[in-house]
Design a protein around this motif. Structure first.
Motif, PDB file in Angstrom:
ATOM      1  N   ARG A 488       0.864  -1.180   0.000  1.00 46.04           N
ATOM      2  CA  ARG A 488       0.000   0.000   0.000  1.00 46.04           C
ATOM      3  C   ARG A 488       0.898   1.226   0.000  1.00 46.04           C
ATOM      4  NH1 ARG A 488       0.660   2.219   4.773  1.00 46.04           N
ATOM      5  NH2 ARG A 488       1.016   0.943   6.641  1.00 46.04           N
ATOM      6  N   LYS A 489       0.350   2.343  -0.422  1.00 46.56           N
ATOM      7  CA  LYS A 489       1.126   3.578  -0.406  1.00 46.56           C
ATOM      8  C   LYS A 489       1.316   4.086   1.018  1.00 46.56           C
ATOM      9  CE  LYS A 489       0.008   5.480  -4.962  1.00 46.56           C
ATOM     10  NZ  LYS A 489      -0.540   6.653  -5.678  1.00 46.56           N
ATOM     11  N   ARG A 490       2.394   4.822   1.218  1.00 48.09           N
ATOM     12  CA  ARG A 490       2.674   5.415   2.522  1.00 48.09           C
ATOM     13  C   ARG A 490       1.559   6.387   2.902  1.00 48.09           C
ATOM     14  NH1 ARG A 490       7.273   6.600   1.267  1.00 48.09           N
ATOM     15  NH2 ARG A 490       7.092   8.792   0.740  1.00 48.09           N
ATOM     16  N   LYS A 491       1.131   6.303   4.146  1.00 48.38           N
ATOM     17  CA  LYS A 491       0.032   7.139   4.617  1.00 48.38           C
ATOM     18  C   LYS A 491       0.478   8.587   4.823  1.00 48.38           C
ATOM     19  CE  LYS A 491      -2.213   3.299   7.058  1.00 48.38           C
ATOM     20  NZ  LYS A 491      -2.589   2.763   8.387  1.00 48.38           N
ATOM     21  N   GLY A 492      -0.368   9.505   4.412  1.00 51.22           N
ATOM     22  CA  GLY A 492      -0.090  10.918   4.597  1.00 51.22           C
ATOM     23  C   GLY A 492      -0.547  11.394   5.962  1.00 51.22           C
ATOM     24  N   PRO A 493      -0.601  12.699   6.174  1.00 56.84           N
ATOM     25  CA  PRO A 493      -0.990  13.240   7.476  1.00 56.84           C
ATOM     26  C   PRO A 493      -2.465  13.001   7.774  1.00 56.84           C
ATOM     27  CG  PRO A 493      -0.792  14.997   5.866  1.00 56.84           C
ATOM     28  CD  PRO A 493      -0.283  13.768   5.197  1.00 56.84           C
ATOM     29  N   ILE A 494      -2.785  12.998   9.041  1.00 54.69           N
ATOM     30  CA  ILE A 494      -4.181  12.870   9.458  1.00 54.69           C
ATOM     31  C   ILE A 494      -4.926  14.139   9.064  1.00 54.69           C
ATOM     32  CG2 ILE A 494      -5.722  12.673  11.457  1.00 54.69           C
ATOM     33  CD1 ILE A 494      -3.545  11.038  12.832  1.00 54.69           C
ATOM     34  N   PRO A 495      -6.054  14.013   8.392  1.00 55.51           N
ATOM     35  CA  PRO A 495      -6.805  15.199   7.966  1.00 55.51           C
ATOM     36  C   PRO A 495      -7.104  16.128   9.147  1.00 55.51           C
ATOM     37  CG  PRO A 495      -7.733  13.225   6.962  1.00 55.51           C
ATOM     38  CD  PRO A 495      -6.727  12.754   7.964  1.00 55.51           C
ATOM     39  N   GLY A 496      -6.895  17.430   8.905  1.00 46.78           N
ATOM     40  CA  GLY A 496      -7.202  18.419   9.938  1.00 46.78           C
ATOM     41  C   GLY A 496      -6.023  18.810  10.799  1.00 46.78           C
ATOM     42  N   THR A 497      -4.933  18.031  10.755  1.00 49.41           N
ATOM     43  CA  THR A 497      -3.763  18.381  11.562  1.00 49.41           C
ATOM     44  C   THR A 497      -2.974  19.500  10.885  1.00 49.41           C
ATOM     45  OG1 THR A 497      -2.524  16.591  10.487  1.00 49.41           O
ATOM     46  CG2 THR A 497      -3.528  16.120  12.621  1.00 49.41           C
ATOM     47  N   LYS A 498      -2.333  20.318  11.704  1.00 50.13           N
ATOM     48  CA  LYS A 498      -1.592  21.468  11.186  1.00 50.13           C
ATOM     49  C   LYS A 498      -0.223  21.552  11.846  1.00 50.13           C
ATOM     50  CE  LYS A 498      -5.796  24.212  10.369  1.00 50.13           C
ATOM     51  NZ  LYS A 498      -6.514  25.475  10.673  1.00 50.13           N
ATOM     52  N   GLY A 499       0.646  22.358  11.228  1.00 50.71           N
ATOM     53  CA  GLY A 499       1.961  22.592  11.792  1.00 50.71           C
ATOM     54  C   GLY A 499       2.774  21.321  11.934  1.00 50.71           C
ATOM     55  N   MET A 500       3.530  21.232  13.061  1.00 51.87           N
ATOM     56  CA  MET A 500       4.382  20.068  13.285  1.00 51.87           C
ATOM     57  C   MET A 500       3.560  18.807  13.514  1.00 51.87           C
ATOM     58  SD  MET A 500       7.321  21.266  12.809  1.00 51.87           S
ATOM     59  CE  MET A 500       8.403  19.973  13.356  1.00 51.87           C
ATOM     60  N   ASP A 501       2.343  18.974  14.045  1.00 49.70           N
ATOM     61  CA  ASP A 501       1.480  17.800  14.252  1.00 49.70           C
ATOM     62  C   ASP A 501       1.137  17.127  12.929  1.00 49.70           C
ATOM     63  OD1 ASP A 501       1.453  18.048  16.981  1.00 49.70           O
ATOM     64  OD2 ASP A 501      -0.383  19.244  17.026  1.00 49.70           O
ATOM     65  N   ARG A 502       1.083  17.946  11.871  1.00 50.95           N
ATOM     66  CA  ARG A 502       0.783  17.388  10.548  1.00 50.95           C
ATOM     67  C   ARG A 502       1.890  16.422  10.127  1.00 50.95           C
ATOM     68  NH1 ARG A 502      -1.781  18.308   5.682  1.00 50.95           N
ATOM     69  NH2 ARG A 502      -0.504  18.084   3.811  1.00 50.95           N
ATOM     70  N   PHE A 503       3.139  16.840  10.294  1.00 50.46           N
ATOM     71  CA  PHE A 503       4.262  15.980   9.918  1.00 50.46           C
ATOM     72  C   PHE A 503       4.371  14.781  10.866  1.00 50.46           C
ATOM     73  CE2 PHE A 503       5.659  20.242   8.415  1.00 50.46           C
ATOM     74  CZ  PHE A 503       5.683  19.952   7.055  1.00 50.46           C
ATOM     75  N   ARG A 504       4.106  15.018  12.134  1.00 52.90           N
ATOM     76  CA  ARG A 504       4.211  13.958  13.129  1.00 52.90           C
ATOM     77  C   ARG A 504       3.187  12.847  12.887  1.00 52.90           C
ATOM     78  NH1 ARG A 504       4.231  17.146  17.033  1.00 52.90           N
ATOM     79  NH2 ARG A 504       6.473  17.312  17.351  1.00 52.90           N
ATOM     80  N   SER A 505       2.063  13.209  12.292  1.00 52.56           N
ATOM     81  CA  SER A 505       1.003  12.217  12.050  1.00 52.56           C
ATOM     82  C   SER A 505       1.221  11.413  10.774  1.00 52.56           C
ATOM     83  CB  SER A 505      -0.364  12.913  11.987  1.00 52.56           C
ATOM     84  OG  SER A 505      -0.486  13.697  10.802  1.00 52.56           O
ATOM     85  N   GLU A 506       2.175  11.811   9.960  1.00 49.92           N
ATOM     86  CA  GLU A 506       2.458  11.061   8.734  1.00 49.92           C
ATOM     87  C   GLU A 506       3.113   9.718   9.051  1.00 49.92           C
ATOM     88  OE1 GLU A 506       3.477  14.565   5.477  1.00 49.92           O
ATOM     89  OE2 GLU A 506       5.090  13.670   6.639  1.00 49.92           O
TER      90      GLU A 506
END
Length: 530
Positions: A488-506
């Motif tokens: 499967r493809k690598r999962k992206g960020p969790i929808p709605g997350t912003k800033g560093m949390d966006r990268f951390r959720s990837e």
């Protein structure tokens, strides 16, 4: 005449009765007193296949088996339990448990694109101080290779972390094959073992690179430092490069660095291969990354099933560690969210529900389990064939790696990557690194427990609301059909997350190198999969 006939019949009856009684008595004696020796050719599910033993039997005969075994087997090597446990009749579909997951013809594609050039002229030297355990350092080293390429730097072989929780004094060459690392990257980045003498007195730019940074940051802010410095020191290496939105050649370089250049030192590779061979002699095996260790329990604040004294000990460790910022943790909330490692007992229930039989060989890829036998007994009672480095090798064989947690972790890494099935009980750095490596090597079966869902089931079992059996097993199997390591493809960020949390959720790059480094076989192997 008739009287003689009846006498003959009576005599025959007495003879038959005596014969039947004799046979019955002999049968009972053969079972309970072993009058009849067990046939040596009968298959034993726990017998270690060994060419030396087969040759011994032909030359010396079986009477010298005891002496021969003592000469060739280290005294602490596990020889298997004496008997196997009965297995529930409703678990009959065992072949599916070991069958490789469909890889949909994905193959490694790490070769550079046609536009890729030789390393440009170096503008200076990049030093790197890695941080964390083995797998955190591995990822950081590979990122430093890519960053050195981006900023046109000569990379000095990174320095391993000697100050972390594990206090390991190992150098780079103790853990990794230094010469191979340098030579394998010759067409990508210039790598040297030490900073040149003339640069030893130069002023260094001590820099904490920003986490999850992309090309603009490194080509701009970091590369601009060459105007004032000839040496840049990366004070930390973990998660300093973005997971996504990087040029294809940079992503492929990360994979070449991780899966081709960064090999373990020869002595670790040799011991790892020996342990894999010994483990395989028991048959197909599971590598269980049982992360029920003191450091991770203290870090996560997970105390389920522990005594008050043990929970207090873990809190003191957490409070004393300045690197761990979060101190006040609700253990129940952590567990309910699936943030805790499975306990040995929970791991046993989970494997049993998936259908793995009790005679399954299991390699415990871990350090010292917290609580020792008091907690491991719950796993061992269901799966007696528990193996470890210490059971597969003698004290003398492991002595060169003793007191070096990074080198011992490397042995666990090798046995985990090469296992038929890998199952981590906690999604930490090793779990992620091994999963990514197994994906790269053909999507080998890797089971990712849905801990959030499992915890609810475990609690219901403990409360007596649910019972183990076919209904529970079917539910667990259905829940984990898509958690076996298939492509499967690598999962992206969790929808709605912003800033560093966006990268951390990837999903981290090294957990799943698809699409950047894995391509469908029918496509051009020098292009990434869309």
């Amino acid at each position: 005449m008739q009287t003689r006939r009846w006498k003959a019949v009576g005599l025959m009856r007495r003879i038959l009765s005596c014969a039947i009684c004799t046979i019955a008595m002999m049968s009972l004696l053969s079972v309970h007193l072993h009058i009849f020796p067990r046939h040596s050719k009968l298959p034993d599910p726990f017998k270690l296949p060994n060419p030396q033993i087969e040759i011994r039997d032909k030359i010396l005969g079986t009477e010298q088996e005891q002496r021969w075994t003592s000469e060739f087997t280290p005294p602490n090597v596990f020889l298997g339990p004496l008997s196997s446990q009965q297995f529930p009749v409703w678990r009959t579909n065992c072949p599916r448990l070991w069958k490789p997951v469909p890889n949909r013809d994905y193959m490694p594609c790490t070769q550079p694109t046609p536009n890729y050039t030789a390393p440009p002229e170096s503008r200076g030297y990049l030093l790197a101080h890695t941080n964390g355990g083995l797998n955190q350092m591995r990822a950081g080293i590979c990122d430093m290779v890519a960053i050195a390429r981006i900023i046109n730097a000569t990379l000095v072989v990174p320095e391993l972390d000697k100050k972390s929780y594990w206090q390991d004094s190992s150098n780079f060459s103790d853990v990794f094959n230094e010469d191979h690392f340098i030579n394998a990257l010759a067409n990508d980045v210039k790598v040297i073992k030490k900073l040149p003498m003339e640069m030893s007195g130069a002023t260094k730019a001590d820099k904490y690179f920003k986490s999850w940074s992309g090309m603009d940051y490194y080509q701009g802010e970091i590369a601009s430092m060459w105007a004032d410095y000839k040496v840049i020191l990366a004070a930390k290496t973990d998660s300093r490069l973005a997971n996504n939105n990087l040029p294809a050649d940079i992503q492929k370089l990360r994979c070449r660095a991780c899966y081709e250049a960064l090999c373990f030192a020869p002595q670790i590779e040799a011991m790892g291969k020996l342990l894999v061979d010994r483990m395989r002699s028991y048959g197909t095996y599971i590598a269980l990354h049982l992360r029920y260790e003191k450091d991770i329990l203290a870090f996560t604040g997970c105390t389920h099933g522990l005594s008050p004294a043990e929970a207090d000990e873990l809190k003191k460790i957490r409070d004393a560690n300045d690197e761990w910022k979060v101190k006040d943790i609700d253990p129940r909330e952590q567990r309910s969210k699936g943030f805790c490692p499975l306990t040995p007992k929970e791991a046993a229930i989970f494997l049993s529900a998936l259908g793995y039989p009790s005679n399954t060989p299991i390699y415990i890829a871990a350090g010292e389990i917290y609580g020792g036998d008091s907690y491991m007994d719950d796993l061992r009672s269901r799966y007696p064939m528990l193996m470890s480095k210490e059971k597969l090798a003698s004290i003398e064989e492991l002595e060169p790696f003793a007191n070096h947690s990074t080198q011992l972790a490397a042995l666990d890494y090798i046995l985990s990557v090469e296992s038929d099935v890998f199952m981590p009980t906690y999604s930490g750095n090793m779990a992620r690194a091994v999963e990514g490596h197994r994906r790269f090597l053909g999507h080998r079966r890797t089971i990712s427990p849905d801990k959030k869902a499992l915890v609810r089931l475990f609690d219901k079992i403990e409360q007596g609301i649910k019972k183990e059996g076919k209904l529970l097993s079917d539910k667990v199997i259905e829940r984990h059909k898509k958690r076996q390591g298939s492509p499967r493809k690598r999962k992206g960020p969790i929808p709605g997350t912003k800033g560093m949390d966006r990268f951390r959720s990837e999903e981290a790059f090294y957990v799943n190198p698809l699409p950047d480094c894995l391509c469908a076989q029918s496509r051009n192997l020098n292009t990434s999969v869309s």
